[in-house]
Design a protein around this motif. Structure first.
Motif: not given
Length: 953
Positions: A446-447, A449, A462-463, A487
């Motif tokens: 997840s998250g 970038n 990532t976050n 993040p």
């Protein structure tokens, strides 16, 4: 000349085309605070304020606030179309009115025409230093004793003959004759001193006037003429030759900030030393501006008749804009160009000739960053649902929705690593087939970038920190031996072993995985992306672009580029450096600006807008006030600041002498209460500019220094008087008490002496009785004679408080002779007197030693079986006194006490107690200081009594 004309014309055409779309102007209208969008002219006063003259009043502008002046504030009418700013900080307004004047310190001063309210029409007015001369077609006025009086009347029925008043030390007036096409220059003696040939000047004349003490100008649509009043030389310049324009509407020459500026529809520029137009700035006709002014910071202000005022800061003159008001995304460089994305519109490619970004591929569903992968010889154009790519000059589209592989996005970003093609989407990483670009494997995280290949690692921003795709698993990457959970938005390579980490809200860091160093001044910023050069780092942040320069092994913050430098928005999504140009993608489009552009502040000064002492205005002519209890001083602080992001004034202040340290604030109001009388200086400081404002609070009569000293002296005198009275009263009481104590002491001493007399007599009579009992009549008679002598001496000395040592020794000697007769050969005595003692002058209290000697005889020797010895010594003391030492070889203190306790006699001897009391009383009188001690003899039997005497008189 023809080449120059062609060159100027070409430049003008290019500039018109370029600036038509490339410049970003700030527009001020009635929505911002202007009373009207009809602007006649713009001026800047000596302090830096901008003035906008409209058909509905005048406006004073400091960069944030519009202060409007109309008939309500005292103007004769609201249609103010021209004015002058003079060095004495006055703004003179011109209008068709019978009253004209100026504005000073925000107050309007209006003066009437001396000609019974006749309306003045000052269309040809002149200003020389602080003097303004409203001039119409026929009359010139001057302000004299509060009224406008005519000082020159050129009215003539001959319309071909025009006369103008000149303000010069030698020249009186100019005469322009249309019939002869000549200009006559007339001196103070009304003599023509020079005639100059001119042609059709009156026919084409638009504006004229004297603009300095030595220059007079005429301006028409095609040309301008300037006469030097000192050299009497007239110069003529055609707009066609100067700026490549055949005609210029509304042309005029003004003295702005001590420099000659020329402007009209379409251009503005300065006049050089030879009065040619230099560095003209051409503005697009779409602005519909008839007048422009270059201010102190080289920003240009444009007046329009329908759309208010436009402003163009100096830095934006060399700045190009594209995709205005559009949110643009990441920038990409490929072999065939530079690309960006536009939200919900598509992919745009830069035209390197025009610096414009033109639509390349239309895409309404989240276009992502363009990526060229050289290993595959392919340029990818990813979006939310599909992947388009150019290969071998052919565009191919992979639609993941049709193939059934679409889940939650596929390729926000692509990267080639170790012969594999990877893409990132919000929930993880995809491994794509390098031929069909279909998904081969999915790694959920997840998250996500950003993907970045660093050496042999495939890093994932990532976050929740930095991750790595390793052995088909996503694992945490430790920095400085700890997990990094900030993040992360993007990554970049600084060197073969150093990584740049850009975060969301926590700035940027440099790491070699063993260390983690934040970049200064980036704390708490959102850094979308960065561009790394050999010695520089450029960060794209939510507050503009930050530049860092490498110094040794660290990076130093150099500057921030924001809207003041021409950015259309301070929220920067990406930054790219190409050929000394900065290309920035923002939330308001693309901007291209010079890499070496200076950060020119539009902040001019800080000042006090209002200052009041108990509701009395503090000004230079009224800055002294009488002190009042609970006084209140209020200062309203403002600034002249034409920065694009002029939002909040931040400054330092201190009030001397009550404040020694600067106080930082953003409040526009400063208050002080209950200030005591003093000379005060309020200092304001902002962006290196310091201003001082002085005022004085005068003391009331009782607050003056001399009054305070006088009152203090009176109080001190009164206190001194009271203390003196109290002291005298206490001294009287103390003296009376001492006298009483002294008298009591004397009475007690006298009483003690009276007690000692019968005691001695009793002992002596016992001795006489003893001889009579033994029937020794001769001895008793001899004893009685000596006793009578001793009694006589005693009575003689008892009248005196003190006797000399010689008298004391004589008395003791007589007494001891009587005792020797009593004891016989078993008793001897001796006197040892220090030769340095003056026996005739040194005194001793009367009858103090005799009882001690008597005790030595009666209590020391009386019970002694052997021969008794009394030894009396008078010794010199080191402290200017003397010592008396009385010793015996009797039975001693202890045995004498035992005998006394076993005695059956009823008489109780009190001589020792009396001696002690008498010594205490003598010491109490402060005349004598006597010490007394009695002790057993250390070497043999007996007692030693020692007294030290010091006379304080």
């Amino acid at each position: 000349m023809q080449i120059t004309k062609l060159h100027i014309t070409t430049i003008f055409i290019l500039l018109i085309c370029g600036f038509l779309y490339s410049q970003q102007y700030t527009n001020y209208t009635t929505k911002n605070g202007l009373p009207s969008n009809h602007i006649y002219t713009i001026l800047q006063d000596t302090k830096g304020f901008m003035w906008f003259l409209t058909d509905k009043g005048m406006v004073k502008f400091n960069g944030s606030n519009f202060k409007v002046f109309t008939t309500k504030q005292g103007l004769p009418n609201n249609d103010i179309w021209d004015g002058f700013t003079t060095p004495d900080n006055k703004f003179w307004y011109l209008s068709k009115a019978s009253d004209l004047g100026y504005i000073e310190d925000d107050s309007v001063y209006s003066f009437p025409n001396n000609e019974n309210g006749e309306i003045m029409n000052p269309i040809f007015s002149s200003q020389i230093e602080n003097n303004v001369y409203p001039t119409g077609p026929s009359k010139t006025h001057k302000l004299i004793n509060g009224k406008w009086k005519v000082i020159f009347n050129n009215y003539s029925t001959d319309i071909s003959n025009d006369k103008v008043k000149i303000f010069h030390k030698k020249i009186s007036q100019l005469q322009l004759n249309a019939n002869t096409d000549s200009l006559n220059i007339i001196n103070k003696k009304n003599t023509v001193i020079k005639q100059i040939a001119v042609r059709n000047l009156l026919k084409h004349l638009s504006v004229r006037g004297q603009i300095t003490d030595s220059l007079y100008t005429w301006v028409s649509k095609k040309e301008y003429l300037i006469l030097n009043l000192n050299t009497l030389k007239l110069k003529k310049f055609l707009f066609k030759d100067e700026i490549g324009l055949e005609t210029v509407k509304h042309a005029r020459i003004n003295l702005i900030n001590n420099k000659l500026q020329i402007t009209g529809t379409g251009f503005v520029g300065f006049l050089d030393d030879k009065l040619h137009i230099k560095n003209p700035f051409y503005f697009p006709s779409e602005l519909k501006s008839h007048f422009a002014l270059i201010d102190k910071n080289n920003a240009i202000w444009f007046a329009t008749f329908s759309n208010g005022v436009y402003k163009l800061p100096y830095v934006k003159r060399t700045v190009s804009y594209s995709l205005n008001n559009q949110k643009t995304g990441r920038l990409s460089v490929t072999n065939n160009g530079i690309y960006t994305t536009c939200f919900n519109k598509g992919f745009y490619k830069m035209d390197t000739v025009t610096n414009k970004f033109n639509l390349f591929l239309k895409e309404e569903e989240f276009p992502f960053r363009v990526k060229e992968i050289k290993e595959l010889n392919t340029v990818f154009f990813p979006s939310n649902y599909k992947l388009r790519y150019f290969k071998n000059k052919k565009l191919t589209t992979v639609d993941y929705r049709k193939s059934g592989e679409f889940l939650n996005g596929v390729a926000n970003q692509l990267i080639y690593h170790n012969t594999n093609l990877y893409s990132i989407f919000a929930f993880g990483v995809n491994k794509l087939n390098t031929k069909t670009f279909t998904i081969e494997k999915e790694y959920l995280q997840s998250g996500c970038n950003y993907l970045f290949a660093f050496n042999n690692q495939l890093l994932i921003a990532t976050n929740n920190g930095l991750k790595e795709l390793k052995n088909d698993s996503i694992v945490d990457v430790k920095l400085n031996n700890h997990p990094f959970y900030r993040p992360i938005l993007s990554l970049d390579r600084i060197s073969s072993h150093k990584l740049l980490i850009n975060t969301d809200g926590f700035g940027s860091y440099i790491s070699n995985f063993n260390t983690l160093t934040p970049l200064p001044n980036s704390e708490f910023l959102t850094v979308e992306n960065a561009f790394v050069e050999t010695k520089n780092i450029w960060l794209a942040t939510n507050e503009g672009i930050l530049k860092y320069t490498k110094i040794k092994d660290s990076y130093r913050f150099v500057k921030k580029i924001n809207s003041n430098n021409g950015l259309p928005s301070n929220i920067v999504n990406d930054v790219l450096i190409r050929k000394n140009k900065i290309i920035a993608s923002t939330n308001n489009g693309i901007v291209i600006l010079p890499k070496d552009q200076e950060n020119i502040s539009q902040f001019l000064t800080i000042y006090l807008e209002n200052a009041n002492y108990n509701n009395q205005k503090i000004i230079s002519d009224n800055s002294t006030f009488n002190y009042k209890n609970d006084n209140n001083i209020t200062f309203s602080v403002s600034s002249i600041n034409f920065d694009e992001n002029n939002s909040e004034l931040n400054y330092n202040y201190k009030l001397s002498p009550v404040q020694n340290k600067w106080i930082n604030t953003s409040s526009t109001t400063i208050n002080f209460t209950d200030l005591p009388p003093n000379n005060y200086n309020l200092q304001l400081e902002a962006q290196g500019i310091t201003k001082n404002y002085k005022f004085r609070i005068t003391p009331l009569w009782y607050q003056h220094t001399i009054s305070k000293i006088g009152i203090s002296l009176l109080i001190l005198l009164f206190i001194g008087f009271l203390l003196s009275k109290i002291r005298n009263r206490e001294l009287v009481k103390k003296t009376a008490k001492l006298n009483t104590q002294k008298q009591l002491a004397e009475y007690e001493l006298h009483a003690l002496r009276s007690q000692m007399n019968p005691h001695f007599v009793f002992n002596s009579l016992n001795a006489i009785q003893y001889y009579i009992t033994k029937n020794e009549i001769e001895l008793s008679e001899k004893y009685l004679v000596r006793f009578s002598r001793l009694i006589r001496k005693f009575f003689d000395f008892s009248r005196d408080k003190f006797i000399t040592l010689e008298q004391e020794i004589s008395l003791l000697n007589n007494y001891l002779e009587i005792e020797k007769m009593r004891f016989g050969e078993d008793f001897t005595y001796e006197f040892n007197v220090n030769k340095t003692l003056n026996l005739n002058e040194q005194k001793i209290p009367t009858m103090l030693l005799q009882p001690i000697v008597e005790n030595a005889v009666n209590h020391g020797l009386f019970h002694n079986s052997g021969k008794g010895l009394i030894k009396i010594e008078f010794l010199k003391d080191a402290l200017n006194g003397f010592i008396v030492k009385i010793s015996d070889n009797g039975i001693g203190l202890k045995k004498a006490k035992e005998i006394k306790e076993n005695s059956i006699k009823t008489h109780i001897s009190k001589s020792s107690e009396i001696i002690q009391n008498r010594i205490e009383l003598l010491n109490q009188s402060k005349v004598w200081f006597i010490t007394y001690s009695i002790q057993e003899s250390q070497n043999s039997a007996g007692t030693i009594v020692q007294l030290t005497f010091k006379n304080n008189e």
